[in-house]
Design an enzyme around this catalytic site. Structure first.
Site, PDB file in Angstrom:
ATOM      1  CD  GLU A  21      -2.874  -1.054   2.378  1.00 44.70           C
ATOM      2  OE1 GLU A  21      -2.620  -0.104   3.498  1.00 44.70           O
ATOM      3  OE2 GLU A  21      -3.956  -1.974   2.324  1.00 44.70           O
ATOM      4  NE  ARG A  78      -4.256   2.575 -25.369  1.00 41.80           N
ATOM      5  CZ  ARG A  78      -3.330   1.346 -24.961  1.00 41.80           C
ATOM      6  NH1 ARG A  78      -3.175   1.007 -26.152  1.00 41.80           N
ATOM      7  NH2 ARG A  78      -2.816   1.256 -23.799  1.00 41.80           N
ATOM      8  CD  GLN A  79     -12.955  -1.138 -22.867  1.00 38.42           C
ATOM      9  OE1 GLN A  79     -12.003  -1.763 -23.395  1.00 38.42           O
ATOM     10  NE2 GLN A  79     -14.205  -1.506 -22.883  1.00 38.42           N
ATOM     11  CG  ASP A 151      -5.839   3.850 -36.287  1.00 34.36           C
ATOM     12  OD1 ASP A 151      -5.998   5.182 -35.875  1.00 34.36           O
ATOM     13  OD2 ASP A 151      -5.739   3.383 -35.175  1.00 34.36           O
ATOM     14  CE  LYS A 174      -5.422  -0.060 -34.990  1.00 33.44           C
ATOM     15  NZ  LYS A 174      -4.352   0.489 -34.191  1.00 33.44           N
ATOM     16  NE  ARG A 176      -6.290  -2.909 -31.426  1.00 30.88           N
ATOM     17  CZ  ARG A 176      -4.959  -3.092 -31.265  1.00 30.88           C
ATOM     18  NH1 ARG A 176      -4.455  -4.343 -30.862  1.00 30.88           N
ATOM     19  NH2 ARG A 176      -4.054  -2.187 -31.362  1.00 30.88           N
ATOM     20  CB  SER A 205       0.589  -0.586 -26.515  1.00 30.32           C
ATOM     21  OG  SER A 205       0.247  -1.312 -25.582  1.00 30.32           O
TER      22      SER A 205
HETATM   23  C1  R5P Z   1      -5.280   2.672 -30.907  1.00 29.55           C
HETATM   24  O1  R5P Z   1      -6.365   3.106 -31.842  1.00 29.55           O
HETATM   25  C2  R5P Z   1      -4.235   3.577 -30.507  1.00 29.55           C
HETATM   26  O2  R5P Z   1      -4.370   4.806 -31.202  1.00 29.55           O
HETATM   27  C3  R5P Z   1      -3.049   2.798 -31.157  1.00 29.55           C
HETATM   28  O3  R5P Z   1      -2.858   2.774 -32.184  1.00 29.55           O
HETATM   29  C4  R5P Z   1      -2.729   1.682 -30.237  1.00 29.55           C
HETATM   30  O4  R5P Z   1      -3.258   1.735 -28.912  1.00 29.55           O
HETATM   31  C5  R5P Z   1      -1.223   1.173 -30.421  1.00 29.55           C
HETATM   32  O5  R5P Z   1      -1.274  -0.198 -29.795  1.00 29.55           O
HETATM   33  P1  R5P Z   1      -0.163  -1.348 -30.163  1.00 29.55           P
HETATM   34  O6  R5P Z   1       1.246  -0.432 -30.438  1.00 29.55           O
HETATM   35  O7  R5P Z   1      -0.383  -2.258 -29.191  1.00 29.55           O
HETATM   36  O8  R5P Z   1      -0.485  -1.677 -31.710  1.00 29.55           O
END
Ligand code: R5P
Length: 268
Positions: A21, A78-79, A151, A174, A176, A205
């Site tokens: 903690e 992102r969520q 994208d 793009k 996903r 990421s």
């Molecule tokens: C998603 O739409 C974001 O804009 C990035 O394109 C995404 O988070 C990148 O994630 P990663 O590097 O895992 O493909």
């Protein structure tokens, strides 16, 4: 930032208890003042969010009149909607927690979707670092480069970059898979033959998005490819994946500290 604002600071004392903690104490007075708390929420996100909540609580409890949370990288953004039945809208949950603890305003940098801030229970604003990234790349000789969005969500990023770089811009479609996370890109012809391409995104990421976009730009004849992002999370082998896909260099900002992060300053 302090140099520009000309304001005082209060140091913080942090501890982690043996059970994991966190403990936070203000080592100074805040009085009946407006307080800005600067804390990014890059990994470890949950720890940094919890620390932010404790700092806000401490400041409020000790008399802060108004609190602005300055969160350069806003985790969980992102969520931002229910993609699959039964999911949480994580960013709204985070916003409500911040409100509950005492945040009055929030400022962040390149939040994934600007419109999500309209649902925050307090005023929230996002600023963009894309112009600074583009200026940095231009100063490195990449003027007139083709700014490519991996994208359509990143299209406005490349439109912003284009105003600085002075070249063209475009995007790839793009897709996903919401269950596996696997991404694919629609093979539409890109007019990048013989051109220097810079792929811009808000977040890198796992690196899958940029790597796929780089392979595609290379297939379309790009002469050199660079990658620029605001938030370089660079999880696992992301960097290797991107460089293996033919990218010369990755550039990010320091909203997420990493070895590709540049300290880019606005000149006010
Ligand atoms: C998603 O739409 C974001 O804009 C990035 O394109 C995404 O988070 C990148 O994630 P990663 O590097 O895992 O493909």
């Amino acid at each position: 930032m302090l140099r520009f604002l000309g304001v005082g600071t209060v140091p913080l004392v942090f501890k982690t208890y043996p059970d994991g903690e966190f403990y936070v104490r203000l080592d100074g007075k805040v009085g009946n003042e407006e307080v800005a708390i600067v804390q990014t929420t890059s990994p470890p996100q949950d720890a940094r969010l919890m620390q932010l909540m404790l700092i806000v609580d401490a400041a409020k409890r000790h008399g802060a009149k108004k609190i602005t949370a300055v969160v350069p990288y806003l985790a969980y953004a992102r969520q931002d909607r229910v993609f699959l039945e039964g999911e949480a809208v994580s960013i709204e949950a985070v916003a409500h927690m911040l409100k509950a603890v005492g945040v009055d305003n929030l400022i962040t940098v390149n939040v994934h979707q600007q419109k999500v801030l309209e649902k925050f229970p307090f005023p929230a604003k996002t600023v963009s670092a894309i112009t600074l990234l583009a200026e940095y790349l231009k100063s490195k000789g990449l003027e007139k480069a083709f700014a490519l969005a991996p994208d359509d969500g990143a299209l406005w990023l490349v439109e912003e970059a284009k105003t600085v770089l002075g070249g063209e811009c475009g995007y790839i479609e793009k897709h996903r898979d919401l269950h596996t996370g696997q991404i694919s890109m629609e093979k539409k012809r890109l007019d990048v033959k013989g051109k220097v391409v810079i792929i811009f995104d808000d977040v890198i990421s796992t690196g899958g998005t940029i790597a796929l976009a780089a392979k595609y730009a290379s297939e379309c004849g790009a002469s050199k490819i660079y990658a620029a992002c605001v938030h370089p999370l660079l999880i696992g082998d992301a960097e290797k994946k991107i460089l293996d896909a033919g990218v010369e260099e990755i550039v990010g900002t320091d909203t997420v500290p990493s070895h590709v992060s540049k300290s880019l300053h606005c000149t006010f």
